[in-house]
Motif scaffolding. Sequence first.
Motif, PDB file in Angstrom:
ATOM      1  N   TRP A  92       0.811  -1.220   0.000  1.00  0.00           N
ATOM      2  CA  TRP A  92       0.000   0.000   0.000  1.00  0.00           C
ATOM      3  C   TRP A  92       0.842   1.267   0.000  1.00  0.00           C
ATOM      4  O   TRP A  92       0.351   2.334  -0.391  1.00  0.00           O
ATOM      5  N   ILE A  93       2.078   1.155   0.487  1.00  0.00           N
ATOM      6  CA  ILE A  93       2.915   2.343   0.622  1.00  0.00           C
ATOM      7  C   ILE A  93       3.103   2.997  -0.752  1.00  0.00           C
ATOM      8  O   ILE A  93       3.483   2.350  -1.726  1.00  0.00           O
ATOM      9  N   GLY A  94       2.838   4.298  -0.815  1.00  0.00           N
ATOM     10  CA  GLY A  94       2.980   5.043  -2.062  1.00  0.00           C
ATOM     11  C   GLY A  94       1.707   5.119  -2.873  1.00  0.00           C
ATOM     12  O   GLY A  94       1.607   5.963  -3.782  1.00  0.00           O
ATOM     13  N   LEU A  95       0.723   4.269  -2.577  1.00  0.00           N
ATOM     14  CA  LEU A  95      -0.564   4.342  -3.265  1.00  0.00           C
ATOM     15  C   LEU A  95      -1.445   5.407  -2.615  1.00  0.00           C
ATOM     16  O   LEU A  95      -1.165   5.885  -1.517  1.00  0.00           O
ATOM     17  N   GLU A  96      -2.515   5.762  -3.297  1.00  0.00           N
ATOM     18  CA  GLU A  96      -3.478   6.692  -2.735  1.00  0.00           C
ATOM     19  C   GLU A  96      -4.685   5.902  -2.234  1.00  0.00           C
ATOM     20  O   GLU A  96      -5.260   5.089  -2.968  1.00  0.00           O
ATOM     21  N   ALA A  97      -5.046   6.144  -0.986  1.00  0.00           N
ATOM     22  CA  ALA A  97      -6.150   5.430  -0.346  1.00  0.00           C
ATOM     23  C   ALA A  97      -7.356   6.359  -0.225  1.00  0.00           C
ATOM     24  O   ALA A  97      -7.218   7.535   0.121  1.00  0.00           O
ATOM     25  N   ARG A  98      -8.530   5.798  -0.529  1.00  0.00           N
ATOM     26  CA  ARG A  98      -9.752   6.600  -0.405  1.00  0.00           C
ATOM     27  C   ARG A  98     -10.414   6.331   0.943  1.00  0.00           C
ATOM     28  O   ARG A  98     -10.616   5.183   1.341  1.00  0.00           O
ATOM     29  N   SER A  99     -10.737   7.413   1.634  1.00  0.00           N
ATOM     30  CA  SER A  99     -11.417   7.307   2.928  1.00  0.00           C
ATOM     31  C   SER A  99     -12.086   8.641   3.220  1.00  0.00           C
ATOM     32  O   SER A  99     -11.926   9.613   2.480  1.00  0.00           O
ATOM     33  N   ALA A 100     -12.830   8.660   4.319  1.00  0.00           N
ATOM     34  CA  ALA A 100     -13.487   9.900   4.736  1.00  0.00           C
ATOM     35  C   ALA A 100     -12.642  10.672   5.747  1.00  0.00           C
ATOM     36  O   ALA A 100     -13.132  11.628   6.358  1.00  0.00           O
ATOM     37  N   ALA A 101     -11.382  10.302   5.897  1.00  0.00           N
ATOM     38  CA  ALA A 101     -10.505  10.967   6.858  1.00  0.00           C
ATOM     39  C   ALA A 101     -10.116  12.357   6.361  1.00  0.00           C
ATOM     40  O   ALA A 101     -10.103  12.617   5.150  1.00  0.00           O
ATOM     41  N   PRO A 102      -9.781  13.261   7.275  1.00  0.00           N
ATOM     42  CA  PRO A 102      -9.282  14.572   6.857  1.00  0.00           C
ATOM     43  C   PRO A 102      -8.024  14.425   6.002  1.00  0.00           C
ATOM     44  O   PRO A 102      -7.235  13.506   6.198  1.00  0.00           O
ATOM     45  N   VAL A 103      -7.844  15.334   5.037  1.00  0.00           N
ATOM     46  CA  VAL A 103      -6.676  15.299   4.160  1.00  0.00           C
ATOM     47  C   VAL A 103      -5.946  16.636   4.233  1.00  0.00           C
ATOM     48  O   VAL A 103      -6.496  17.650   4.651  1.00  0.00           O
ATOM     49  N   ARG A 104      -4.705  16.598   3.766  1.00  0.00           N
ATOM     50  CA  ARG A 104      -3.879  17.800   3.828  1.00  0.00           C
ATOM     51  C   ARG A 104      -4.071  18.667   2.582  1.00  0.00           C
ATOM     52  O   ARG A 104      -4.046  18.167   1.461  1.00  0.00           O
ATOM     53  N   PHE A 105      -4.300  19.963   2.811  1.00  0.00           N
ATOM     54  CA  PHE A 105      -4.332  20.948   1.736  1.00  0.00           C
ATOM     55  C   PHE A 105      -3.058  21.766   1.848  1.00  0.00           C
ATOM     56  O   PHE A 105      -2.777  22.365   2.882  1.00  0.00           O
ATOM     57  N   ASP A 106      -2.243  21.788   0.755  1.00  0.00           N
ATOM     58  CA  ASP A 106      -0.938  22.448   0.827  1.00  0.00           C
ATOM     59  C   ASP A 106      -0.994  23.936   0.560  1.00  0.00           C
ATOM     60  O   ASP A 106       0.042  24.619   0.551  1.00  0.00           O
ATOM     61  N   GLY A 107      -2.195  24.478   0.341  1.00  0.00           N
ATOM     62  CA  GLY A 107      -2.335  25.904   0.097  1.00  0.00           C
ATOM     63  C   GLY A 107      -2.446  26.256  -1.369  1.00  0.00           C
ATOM     64  O   GLY A 107      -2.762  27.403  -1.710  1.00  0.00           O
TER      65      GLY A 107
END
Length: 225
Positions: A92-107
């Motif tokens: 899984w490392i390096g893949l993108e996982a879909r979830s309802a968790a908060p995500v980072r916005f870089d601005g």
Amino acid sequence: MDSSQIGSALAGGPPATAAAKGPAVSSDFETFLRMLATQLQNQDPLNPVESSDYAVQLATFSSVEQQVLTNELLRGLAARQTVTGMGGMAGWIGLEARSAAPVRFDGATPVELAPNPLVAADKAVLLVRAPGGATLAEIPIPVSAEPYFWDGRDAEGKRLPPGRYGFALENYQNGELLATDPLETYARVTEARNENGEIMVVLDGETLIPSAEVTALRDPGTPLQ
């Protein structure tokens, strides 16, 4: 040593040692026989121990021994299952996982969201939330399951600062709120951990979630389906 002392020794002594040493408890059977021999040699001739008492002691020891061995087997199976699970998580490392968790916005980089409005909805409103749950923006979006790209702005067009944000979707029909559902998005998996026997994944932005909350995986850059 009378039968009550033997029973006490069996209940308090060997099981603790066996729990610490694992399957080595089997070797204690000879010790148990020596304890019985000592008991025979030192019993009161006027009040000898009944043969049925010996049978009970033997059965007790056998039961404790079997329980210790069973516990060791279960611990071994659990450990192997955890290792197997962690081995699978390495992919899984390096893949993108879909979830309802908060995500980072870089601005700067828009965040790709996966709305899933109710069939009965005629209006959808995107809720942008702080990690603590406070709503920071309410943005009307198309009533569609197509990917939506949030550019980091609120409903007035003001750009929010970099940080972690959560998302939800309000579903309306004829002006009435039908439901508010978590809204999923993708984030890159940076690490997999074993937290107290549960396999967790760390998403970009240091968000930690149970692996069971991941609903999909994709290669980075793949459009949402």
